[in-house]
Design a protein around this motif. Structure first.
Motif, PDB file in Angstrom:
ATOM      1  N   LEU A  33       0.842  -1.203   0.000  1.00 29.07           N
ATOM      2  CA  LEU A  33       0.000   0.000   0.000  1.00 29.07           C
ATOM      3  C   LEU A  33       0.876   1.252   0.000  1.00 29.07           C
ATOM      4  CD1 LEU A  33      -3.185   0.628   2.092  1.00 29.07           C
ATOM      5  CD2 LEU A  33      -1.361   2.305   2.154  1.00 29.07           C
ATOM      6  N   ASN A  34       1.854   1.288   0.908  1.00 30.95           N
ATOM      7  CA  ASN A  34       2.739   2.454   0.997  1.00 30.95           C
ATOM      8  C   ASN A  34       3.587   2.612  -0.260  1.00 30.95           C
ATOM      9  OD1 ASN A  34       1.914   3.321   3.566  1.00 30.95           O
ATOM     10  ND2 ASN A  34       3.233   1.808   4.576  1.00 30.95           N
ATOM     11  N   LYS A  58      -4.885   1.118  -6.850  1.00 26.73           N
ATOM     12  CA  LYS A  58      -4.377  -0.145  -6.295  1.00 26.73           C
ATOM     13  C   LYS A  58      -4.202  -0.038  -4.786  1.00 26.73           C
ATOM     14  CE  LYS A  58      -2.054  -1.514 -10.579  1.00 26.73           C
ATOM     15  NZ  LYS A  58      -0.753  -1.632 -11.285  1.00 26.73           N
ATOM     16  N   ALA A  59      -3.687   1.121  -4.341  1.00 21.63           N
ATOM     17  CA  ALA A  59      -3.526   1.335  -2.899  1.00 21.63           C
ATOM     18  C   ALA A  59      -4.877   1.324  -2.197  1.00 21.63           C
ATOM     19  CB  ALA A  59      -2.800   2.659  -2.655  1.00 21.63           C
ATOM     20  N   ALA A  63      -6.167  -0.988   0.941  1.00 23.29           N
ATOM     21  CA  ALA A  63      -6.673  -0.397   2.183  1.00 23.29           C
ATOM     22  C   ALA A  63      -8.042  -0.969   2.537  1.00 23.29           C
ATOM     23  CB  ALA A  63      -6.739   1.121   2.048  1.00 23.29           C
ATOM     24  N   GLU A  64      -8.882  -1.137   1.526  1.00 18.96           N
ATOM     25  CA  GLU A  64     -10.209  -1.727   1.771  1.00 18.96           C
ATOM     26  C   GLU A  64     -10.087  -3.183   2.224  1.00 18.96           C
ATOM     27  OE1 GLU A  64     -12.009  -1.108  -2.009  1.00 18.96           O
ATOM     28  OE2 GLU A  64     -12.619   0.969  -1.585  1.00 18.96           O
ATOM     29  N   LYS A  65      -9.132  -3.904   1.637  1.00 21.93           N
ATOM     30  CA  LYS A  65      -8.950  -5.325   1.970  1.00 21.93           C
ATOM     31  C   LYS A  65      -8.484  -5.512   3.407  1.00 21.93           C
ATOM     32  CE  LYS A  65      -6.762  -9.512   0.163  1.00 21.93           C
ATOM     33  NZ  LYS A  65      -5.895 -10.073  -0.914  1.00 21.93           N
ATOM     34  N   ILE A  66      -7.557  -4.651   3.836  1.00 22.68           N
ATOM     35  CA  ILE A  66      -7.030  -4.808   5.201  1.00 22.68           C
ATOM     36  C   ILE A  66      -7.796  -3.936   6.207  1.00 22.68           C
ATOM     37  CG2 ILE A  66      -4.729  -5.409   4.347  1.00 22.68           C
ATOM     38  CD1 ILE A  66      -3.800  -2.595   4.991  1.00 22.68           C
TER      39      ILE A  66
END
Length: 742
Positions: A33-34, A58-59, A63-66
């Motif tokens: 993500l970062n 993509k980030a 973020a939504e997944k985690i």
């Protein structure tokens, strides 16, 4: 028992390892993500906004997944910023609303302040300044609440830009002072440079041009030291505007050229960073040599001056004026055509350039207004002296030269007026003025007015007004007249010993709204197929040979098209070389109650000044140009009138206080106080004195200013002598002055 214990141990161990794997997966996703966020920042920095957007999306998925809500809100804000940059404002607003909702739910006030600021920028771009200021205020309050002093400078800088848009310059000045303090404290070079440039704009608006120059140059110096191209470019443009306001057109032109050169460089860099298949919208700043200040410096011309010397001076001046103006407008037109061709080829929008495009348009309009004013002043000398020389019984061999000079002066005046009209049309400053009128009578009057020109060419004019078609309509009859005069005048010019038909008929009707079609058909020289597509572009007359043979500025059809578009109509043509041309235009008109239009009887103005006792008449001429003083005085003397002359507004006020004048002829642009200011002062102690504005300004744009200042009417330079005499006669004979302001 041992067996069950063993199974429990195995299950427990598996659970622990699964949890460890889950933690490791989450950590890996957070790292990715970062990485995507960092990569998007790099992409944005080099202008590759589409790749930046890909990385941010993509980030966002990670973020939504985690379930990292804070990162999710930040990413939506970053996505909105990029979407705004590439012109997808609606999508940017959706992303911002999502970001703000997430940030409120998670009490993430730091990033909510950033979202508020970007929301304000979007409103600012749309010129919704009040809404923008509300968001900036919220962003500033949250930043102060969260101790984000470093970020406050960006918000106050944006506040200042909104205040400038509202022309609230004192508020803008205060916001910029706060910005400068914070940026200096935290070494924020980009914002400091921008704040100084914006401060220069404010100081210029407050008429402190020396301070403005100093501030912008300081901002430019910082921008150059840190290679901030966008700020350097903005500084060049601002310096050009300030120098133009000061009357230093050479420096103004120099900075405009630097601005254009750097603009091209910036756009070329961003073009290179586009990924394959992605194109961009590039709007060029007008690229024209802006040699704006032409001034005839003739300190003293005596009545018995050598004829040949005066004629030579006037001819050279006129040729120079025509050459510079034609070159300037021709280059400007070529740039506009190239820009239009480029816009047709581009499909996607990469850079939002609305504000710069509007600024370019405004600067061009101001430039043309200034140039044409400066041209009208020497043109007054050219036409005035030419008429005087013609009246002074010149030698027979000199008459053709003087008539040629007079023709050239009249041509240049027509050219200037055409340019001003095109400029107004392109700047959307032409407003509709509907009134009830008789259309059939209007067409007949136009034909009557041009009948002599047709006779000179041996051409017959015919009218065909559809039987049963109503004659009275509510519409802008002046613009319709201008369209008909242009089209019919063109037809006459290109038709010798032929026929021209003017037709009007209905093509559709909805309630009281009639769709009317007009045809102007001739059997003249015609137009080639390849030239027909360009006939409505400026400076287009078919060919250079036609231009030379038949004359004209090549601007008439461009004006016609602009006026028809304002009337919500359309125009097209058909033509065959050697067989003639037909122009068609269609406009909607609202049927009105029948009106009777009285026949206009042309009354020739005779010289009635001799009927008046002029011995006690006192006229004051206020004019700073020496040659114009001499011309106006000589015209008045020829009419049997004497006058006093002063060369500035302060002297005019004192003269009016000490002497009882019947009429004051007041120039507008003078050293010291202007003619407008002088008239306002005179009106504080004398409300009855007749004051005419004797001026070369663009009347349509300044009319309300003259009325508010207290002028009775306007005499436009260069004027027609019969109009000048008529207005003076009306005043001196006691008739009420019918003002042009109402």
């Amino acid at each position: 028992m041992k067996y069950y214990t063993f199974l429990l141990l195995v299950c427990f161990s598996s659970l622990i390892f699964a949890q460890q794997d889950s933690v490791e997966d989450t950590d890996m996703l957070a790292v990715r993500l970062n990485e995507h966020i960092s990569q998007s920042k790099l992409d944005s920095g080099r202008g590759d906004y589409y790749n930046a957007l890909d990385n941010l999306n993509k980030a966002k998925e990670i973020a939504e997944k985690i379930k990292d809500k804070k990162s999710e809100g930040i990413i939506h804000t970053k996505i909105a910023r990029v979407q705004y940059i590439i012109g997808k404002t609606d999508k940017a607003n959706i992303s911002l609303n999502t970001a703000m909702q997430i940030q409120r739910e998670n009490d993430d006030y730091t990033n909510l302040a950033v979202s508020f600021n970007i929301k304000g920028v979007i409103h600012n771009t749309k010129e919704e300044y009040e809404n923008a200021l509300e968001y900036y205020k919220s962003a500033k309050n949250l930043s102060e609440q969260e101790g984000l002093e470093e970020y406050i400078s960006e918000v106050t800088l944006n506040q200042a830009k909104a205040y400038i848009g509202l022309q609230q310059f004192e508020e803008a000045k205060s916001a910029l002072e706060k910005t400068i303090i914070i940026t200096k404290k935290y070494d924020q070079h980009r914002r400091l440079s921008s704040a100084l440039i914006e401060s220069g704009k404010v100081s210029s608006a407050l008429n402190n041009n020396d301070l403005a120059l100093s501030q912008v140059k300081d901002g430019l110096s910082i921008a150059k030291a840190h290679k901030i191209d966008e700020n350097i470019n903005e500084a060049y443009l601002t310096l050009s505007d300030i120098h133009e306001k000061r009357g230093d057109y050479k420096s103004s032109l120099n900075y405009v050229n630097q601005h254009i050169k750097l603009s091209d460089s910036i756009l070329n860099v961003k073009r290179k960073n586009l990924k394959p298949g992605v194109s961009a919208l590039y709007i060029n700043k007008y690229k024209d040599d802006q040699n704006a200040q032409l001034q005839l410096q003739i300190d003293e011309v005596k009545a018995d001056s050598n004829f040949t010397r005066i004629t030579t001076i006037l001819s050279i001046a006129l040729i120079t004026i025509l050459s510079l103006l034609t070159l300037s407008l021709y280059k400007n037109n070529n740039i506009r055509l190239k820009t239009n061709n480029m816009l047709h080829k581009k499909n996607d929008e990469l850079i939002v350039a609305k504000e710069k495009a509007e600024l370019a348009s405004k600067t061009k309009a101001n430039f043309l207004s200034t140039v044409t004013h400066e041209l009208r002043t020497p043109l007054y000398a050219v036409t005035g002296l030419t008429n005087m020389l013609l009246d002074e019984k010149p030698k027979e061999h000199q008459i053709p030269h003087l008539k040629s000079l007079k023709f050239s002066g009249d041509y240049l005046l027509t050219f200037i007026n055409d340019i001003l009209q095109i400029n107004k049309i392109e700047a959307n400053k032409v407003e509709l003025d509907p009134e009830v009128f008789n259309l059939k009578s209007k067409i007949e009057n136009v034909i009557s007015a041009l009948s002599n020109s047709a006779k000179d060419n041996g051409t017959k004019l015919h009218i065909d007004y559809e039987a049963g078609l109503p004659e009275s309509y509510n519409g802008d009859q002046l613009k319709i007249s201008q369209i008909l005069i242009n089209l019919l005048g063109n037809a006459i010019k290109f038709t010798k010993d032929g026929d021209i038909w003017v037709r009007a008929y209905k093509i559709d009707q909805k309630d009281k709204t009639y769709s009317l079609r007009f045809e102007i058909e001739d059997n003249g020289i015609g137009i080639t197929k390849e030239k027909q597509d360009h006939m409505f572009e400026s400076f287009s007359q078919g060919s250079v040979q036609i231009n030379r043979k038949y004359g004209g500025t090549g601007l008439g059809l461009s004006i016609v098209k602009g006026l028809i578009q304002i009337l919500k109509g359309k125009i097209y043509l058909k033509s065959e070389l050697g067989k003639g041309t037909t122009f068609f235009f269609e406009i909607p008109l609202e049927k009105a109650e029948e009106v009777t239009t009285p026949k206009v009887v042309e009354v020739k103005q005779s010289n009635k000044m001799g009927d008046l006792d002029l011995s006690e008449v006192k006229i004051l001429v206020v004019e700073d140009n020496k040659i114009n003083q001499m011309i106006t005085k000589k015209i008045l003397n020829k009419m049997g009138l004497n006058c006093d002359v002063v060369d500035n507004g302060e002297a005019a006020v004192e003269q009016v206080k000490s002497t009882n004048y019947n009429i004051v002829l007041m120039d507008i642009h003078m050293p010291g106080i202007s003619g407008l200011e002088a008239t306002k002062i005179i009106r504080t102690f004398d409300k009855d004195l007749t004051i005419f504005a004797l001026t070369a300004v663009t009347l349509e744009d300044k009319m309300h200013e003259f009325g508010e200042a207290g002028f009775n009417d306007i005499i436009s330079k260069p004027f027609k002598q019969e109009d000048f005499e008529s207005k003076l006669y009306d005043v001196l004979s006691g008739k009420e002055v019918v003002s042009s302001f109402f």
